[in-house]
Write a protein that holds these residues in place. Structure first.
Motif, PDB file in Angstrom:
ATOM      1  N   VAL A   7      -9.120   0.419   4.869  1.00  0.00           N
ATOM      2  CA  VAL A   7      -9.286   0.188   3.432  1.00  0.00           C
ATOM      3  C   VAL A   7      -9.919  -1.183   3.204  1.00  0.00           C
ATOM      4  O   VAL A   7      -9.341  -2.210   3.558  1.00  0.00           O
ATOM      5  N   GLN A  54       0.828  -1.205   0.000  1.00  0.00           N
ATOM      6  CA  GLN A  54       0.000   0.000   0.000  1.00  0.00           C
ATOM      7  C   GLN A  54       0.862   1.255   0.000  1.00  0.00           C
ATOM      8  O   GLN A  54       2.073   1.201   0.188  1.00  0.00           O
ATOM      9  N   ASN A 103     -13.575 -11.503   3.221  1.00  0.00           N
ATOM     10  CA  ASN A 103     -13.230 -10.155   2.809  1.00  0.00           C
ATOM     11  C   ASN A 103     -12.183  -9.637   3.777  1.00  0.00           C
ATOM     12  O   ASN A 103     -11.891 -10.273   4.794  1.00  0.00           O
ATOM     13  N   ARG A 144      -7.958  -3.466   5.555  1.00  0.00           N
ATOM     14  CA  ARG A 144      -6.611  -3.039   5.956  1.00  0.00           C
ATOM     15  C   ARG A 144      -6.756  -1.852   6.910  1.00  0.00           C
ATOM     16  O   ARG A 144      -7.498  -0.918   6.637  1.00  0.00           O
ATOM     17  N   THR A 178     -10.696  -4.288   1.158  1.00  0.00           N
ATOM     18  CA  THR A 178     -10.052  -4.948   0.026  1.00  0.00           C
ATOM     19  C   THR A 178     -10.442  -6.415   0.039  1.00  0.00           C
ATOM     20  O   THR A 178     -11.152  -6.876   0.922  1.00  0.00           O
ATOM     21  N   GLU A 179      -9.991  -7.145  -0.931  1.00  0.00           N
ATOM     22  CA  GLU A 179     -10.362  -8.550  -1.014  1.00  0.00           C
ATOM     23  C   GLU A 179      -9.279  -9.425  -0.398  1.00  0.00           C
ATOM     24  O   GLU A 179      -8.129  -9.014  -0.238  1.00  0.00           O
ATOM     25  N   GLY A 224      -4.433  -1.736  -7.586  1.00  0.00           N
ATOM     26  CA  GLY A 224      -5.530  -2.342  -6.858  1.00  0.00           C
ATOM     27  C   GLY A 224      -6.586  -1.326  -6.432  1.00  0.00           C
ATOM     28  O   GLY A 224      -6.273  -0.159  -6.164  1.00  0.00           O
ATOM     29  N   ASP A 225      -7.826  -1.766  -6.346  1.00  0.00           N
ATOM     30  CA  ASP A 225      -8.902  -0.891  -5.885  1.00  0.00           C
ATOM     31  C   ASP A 225      -8.651  -0.451  -4.447  1.00  0.00           C
ATOM     32  O   ASP A 225      -8.365  -1.279  -3.577  1.00  0.00           O
ATOM     33  N   ARG A 226      -8.760   0.837  -4.179  1.00  0.00           N
ATOM     34  CA  ARG A 226      -8.665   1.464  -2.861  1.00  0.00           C
ATOM     35  C   ARG A 226      -7.269   1.438  -2.252  1.00  0.00           C
ATOM     36  O   ARG A 226      -6.986   2.197  -1.329  1.00  0.00           O
ATOM     37  N   ARG A 227      -6.403   0.567  -2.728  1.00  0.00           N
ATOM     38  CA  ARG A 227      -5.093   0.450  -2.101  1.00  0.00           C
ATOM     39  C   ARG A 227      -4.176   1.638  -2.381  1.00  0.00           C
ATOM     40  O   ARG A 227      -3.105   1.754  -1.776  1.00  0.00           O
TER      41      ARG A 227
END
Length: 482
Positions: free
Chosen positions: A345, A324, A369, A372, A347-348, A333-336
């Protein structure tokens, strides 16, 4: 408090302190001269201070509901030092408690002999050191180096021979050494690290470790450094499939590869304590799965064995990682891409599905799920499970406590029952996961379990356990479980 009470407390402390001081050379002699590894309810006591040894004894009351002291364990050490035993692991804490409960009038020496059985009188079997190479030297790589150096012992051990990195700008060797010496989370290295500038190597507690600068495995001939039949532990995460990791096997001197990340394709994902017996002598590439998979799979297995898991959800509250950004910036990556120290955050995680690779009976039963959070280490998995029958909090907690003490996964599952523990209390915990008994919630057949884990150190210890098995340097452990 009267003066007599104060004097009694101080006298008791100084007496136990003196005994703990006497234990240190015995512990060291057993380890260095005969490869006898001693511990106390899974807590290391080799190369530990007087206070650390005394605190390890104090810990026992949290899980056994009774006290043991150095007065109980020192006599066991003395007996071990007199017996003809070699290359074994002895938990002197468990022996002390077992002697108290099951001694049945026997003298301590005879009790210890009975517990060790065929291990007494066996010839020295130190075996040969097996060469290990760390490919990468990040968070996991440096912890693996610390553990391997600490466990180098007197023989029959994993011998850290080299570390492969890309050459950095400036004084690269000094920076690598400094990162090994000091860590903001795990503290200072237990020992000394010196630098051999001319030969580009580090010397850690007498272990000579060559630093090899390379951009890919194809550039390296390990045999020119006297490294042969080596296990390469790839902790870069750059390659995760058989083709990529297979590059290591093309380097001279390499025989096996272990990945410290989930493997792709047909690579076996091993969670030590669960499916490590799936390892075949012919296996050349293996994965140690992820830190979260290692943390949750042992708990899920014992819960499924006892109660049956119909289905469930795993929510991981995970410390941020180097993947991150410190502040908002571009990220694939999404949101990272958002600032890790400032945000939670979503994330998957593939950990829930990955459980099925080690525990096929749970395939398709779990979702997962991850969140972070702004902490640098120690994570938590919340296991929300629907069981096959109604249970109570007391029943579940007692069962998991027993599993942490008397089962095949006692090195993977730890158990704590304190209303005051928080994440930093588990930094350096060697177990894959720690069940927080005070947090357990039960409603009929529905159970919520809270499992802490040091996602760096606890995971690294699992990796080393696999490495020991791969290289044939495992020790039999006493006393027997149960």
């Amino acid at each position: 408090m009267t003066q007599d009470m104060r004097d009694t407390c101080l006298h008791d402390w100084t007496e136990r302190e003196a005994i703990a001081e006497s234990m240190i050379p015995v512990i060291g002699g057993l380890y260095r001269n005969r490869n006898v590894i001693t511990s106390l309810y899974g807590r290391a006591i080799i190369n530990r201070s007087v206070i650390e040894i005394m605190k390890a004894h104090r810990f026992v009351r949290h899980i056994e509901n009774e006290e043991i002291s150095v007065q109980d364990t020192f006599p066991i050490l003395q007996v071990l030092s007199e017996l003809d035993v070699n290359s074994i692991h002895v938990d002197i804490g468990r022996l002390a408690v077992k002697f108290r409960k099951q001694g049945e009038g026997r003298e301590l020496r005879q009790f210890v002999i009975d517990e060790l059985g065929d291990a007494v009188g066996q010839p020295e079997n130190f075996g040969e050191n097996r060469d290990v190479v760390l490919y990468g030297f990040g968070r996991i790589g440096r912890l693996l180096a610390r553990i391997l150096v600490e466990k180098s012992g007197a023989g029959k051990a994993l011998n850290l021979r080299a570390i492969v990195v890309r050459r950095g700008k400036g004084n690269d060797l000094e920076k690598r050494a400094s990162l090994l010496r000091r860590d903001s989370i795990h503290g200072t290295f237990r020992g000394t690290v010196t630098i051999d500038e001319e030969n580009e190597a580090l010397i850690a507690n007498g272990n000579y470790i060559k630093i090899i600068y390379a951009n890919n495995p194809a550039e390296i001939d390990y045999s020119q450094y006297g490294i042969n039949n080596a296990l390469v532990i790839d902790n870069t995460g750059v390659w995760r499939d058989e083709d990529g990791l297979g590059q290591h096997l093309k380097s001279k001197g390499v025989s096996k590869v272990l990945l410290t990340a989930p493997g792709k394709g047909d690579i076996k994902n091993i969670v030590y304590g669960i499916n490590h017996n799936d390892i075949d002598a012919a296996d050349t590439i293996l994965s140690a799965a992820s830190c979260t998979t290692n943390a949750i799979t042992p708990v899920l297995k014992v819960m499924n064995d006892e109660y049956g898991i119909k289905n469930g959800h795993v929510e991981t509250v995970h410390s941020y990682t180097n993947d991150q950004n410190l502040i908002d910036n571009y990220h694939n990556g999404d949101r990272r891409g958002r600032s890790a120290p400032l945000n939670m955050v979503i994330t998957e995680t593939g950990a829930a599905k990955a459980v099925a690779k080690a525990l096929p009976e749970l395939k398709g039963k779990l979702t997962g799920n991850a969140i972070r959070v702004p902490t640098p280490n120690v994570s938590m998995a919340i296991l929300s499970l629907n069981l096959s029958r109604d249970v109570s909090v007391e029943e579940v907690n007692d069962y998991l406590r027993n599993m942490s003490l008397n089962s095949d996964v006692q090195r993977q599952i730890d158990w704590v029952n304190s209303p005051e523990v928080v994440s930093t209390d588990f930094v350096g915990n060697s177990h894959a996961g720690i069940v927080d008994a005070k947090a357990t919630i039960v409603n009929g057949e529905h159970v919520n379990l809270y499992v802490w884990y040091d996602n760096e150190y606890g995971y690294s210890r699992q990796v080393v356990r696999i490495a020991h098995q791969l290289c044939g340097v495992e020790y039999p452990t006493y006393p027997a479980r149960g």
